[in-house]
Motif scaffolding. Structure first.
Motif, PDB file in Angstrom:
ATOM      1  N   VAL A   1       0.838  -1.207   0.000  1.00  0.00           N
ATOM      2  CA  VAL A   1       0.000   0.000   0.000  1.00  0.00           C
ATOM      3  C   VAL A   1       0.866   1.247   0.000  1.00  0.00           C
ATOM      4  N   GLU A   2       1.894   1.258   0.839  1.00  0.00           N
ATOM      5  CA  GLU A   2       2.767   2.428   0.924  1.00  0.00           C
ATOM      6  C   GLU A   2       3.506   2.661  -0.396  1.00  0.00           C
TER       7      GLU A   2
ATOM      8  N   ALA B   1       2.553   1.674  -3.341  1.00  0.00           N
ATOM      9  CA  ALA B   1       1.576   2.080  -4.355  1.00  0.00           C
ATOM     10  C   ALA B   1       1.329   3.584  -4.263  1.00  0.00           C
ATOM     11  N   ARG B   2       1.226   4.103  -3.054  1.00  0.00           N
ATOM     12  CA  ARG B   2       1.027   5.545  -2.862  1.00  0.00           C
ATOM     13  C   ARG B   2       2.237   6.319  -3.365  1.00  0.00           C
ATOM     14  N   ARG B   3       3.418   5.760  -3.161  1.00  0.00           N
ATOM     15  CA  ARG B   3       4.643   6.473  -3.532  1.00  0.00           C
ATOM     16  C   ARG B   3       4.891   6.439  -5.041  1.00  0.00           C
ATOM     17  N   HIS B   4       4.667   5.269  -5.665  1.00  0.00           N
ATOM     18  CA  HIS B   4       5.033   5.096  -7.078  1.00  0.00           C
ATOM     19  C   HIS B   4       3.855   5.198  -8.050  1.00  0.00           C
ATOM     20  N   ARG B   5       2.634   5.036  -7.543  1.00  0.00           N
ATOM     21  CA  ARG B   5       1.436   5.097  -8.388  1.00  0.00           C
ATOM     22  C   ARG B   5       1.588   4.260  -9.666  1.00  0.00           C
TER      23      ARG B   5
ATOM     24  N   GLU C   1      -7.530  -1.345   0.134  1.00  0.00           N
ATOM     25  CA  GLU C   1      -6.925  -0.071   0.520  1.00  0.00           C
ATOM     26  C   GLU C   1      -6.331   0.645  -0.696  1.00  0.00           C
ATOM     27  N   ILE C   2      -5.673  -0.098  -1.557  1.00  0.00           N
ATOM     28  CA  ILE C   2      -5.096   0.521  -2.757  1.00  0.00           C
ATOM     29  C   ILE C   2      -6.194   1.085  -3.649  1.00  0.00           C
TER      30      ILE C   2
ATOM     31  N   LEU D   1      -7.595   4.281  -2.017  1.00  0.00           N
ATOM     32  CA  LEU D   1      -6.704   5.435  -2.087  1.00  0.00           C
ATOM     33  C   LEU D   1      -6.377   5.833  -3.516  1.00  0.00           C
ATOM     34  N   LEU D   2      -6.235   4.819  -4.389  1.00  0.00           N
ATOM     35  CA  LEU D   2      -5.772   5.046  -5.762  1.00  0.00           C
ATOM     36  C   LEU D   2      -6.660   4.277  -6.742  1.00  0.00           C
TER      37      LEU D   2
END
Length: 217
Positions: free
Chosen positions: A43-44, A46-50, A71-72, A75-76
């Motif tokens: 998850v972290e 994914a948020r950083r690299h999209r 969660e992914i 958020l995305l």
């Protein structure tokens, strides 16, 4: 030149992760942008690299792949999620679909299916590996039997049925447009109408219904 599909790979078993990495690295159209050994890290990252696609194992420490999927996607929502599964994990499939997963691939499957599934997910298609499709149907079809599926599909127009069949075959909107001689925007409108009329939340559930109704072999 088309940009490569950017992939996040999350798998806690180093040997399996190395094998998946090797398959994907051999394809110049795919770029692995990050690797995770557990769901929370996935998850972290994914948020950083999209990434375009997150490939997640189901059983991982700290946060399992199902929770990480939800969660992914929360958020995305632009990130597609493909689940790596085994024949022994059928019970998790409905939760993965509910969480927003758009593809299911067997760890023991043909490497070409892995690449095809990731490409399909990146293009917005629902992808059910041929070998896992029946398992998905068995898991999801307990409350939606073939006769009921046929009744539900009967409310669609002929064109919507054509589009649903191709969704069930794992095609993206662009592929469907090319096959049916339509513009992509029209296909997108049809898909939205199909989801609403069938009362399903995403393309995977629509594809499963198409299988149940006998529209896809």
């Amino acid at each position: 030149m088309t940009a490569p599909v950017r992939v996040l790979l999350a798998e806690d078993e180093p040997l399996i992760r190395a094998g998946v990495r090797a398959v994907l690295a051999a394809d110049p159209g795919i770029e692995i942008v990050a690797e995770a050994a557990d769901g929370a890290e996935a998850v972290e990252l994914a948020r950083r690299h999209r990434p375009d696609v997150a490939v997640l194992d189901i059983r991982m420490p700290r946060l399992d792949g199902l929770a990480a999927t939800a969660e992914i996607r929360r958020l995305l929502p632009e990130v597609a999620v493909v689940i790596l599964t085994t024949f022994g994990e059928d019970a998790y499939i409905s939760r993965a679909v509910d969480g927003g997963a758009t593809g299911f691939l067997l760890k023991s499957g043909d490497p070409r299916e892995l690449v095809a599934g990731i490409r399909a997910a990146a293009e917005g298609a629902a992808y059910l590996s041929p070998r896992v499709a029946k398992r998905v149907l068995d898991a999801m079809g307990r409350t939606v039997r073939a006769s009921k599926a046929a009744d539900r599909v009967a409310v669609l127009t002929a064109r919507e049925r054509d589009v649903l069949t191709l969704v069930g075959e794992g095609m993206s909107n662009a592929d469907i447009a090319n096959r049916l001689g339509l513009v992509e925007g029209t296909v997108k409108t049809h898909v939205s109408a199909i989801l609403t009329r069938l009362g399903v939340r995403n393309r995977v559930q629509a594809a499963i219904l198409a299988y149940e109704a006998g529209m896809v072999g």
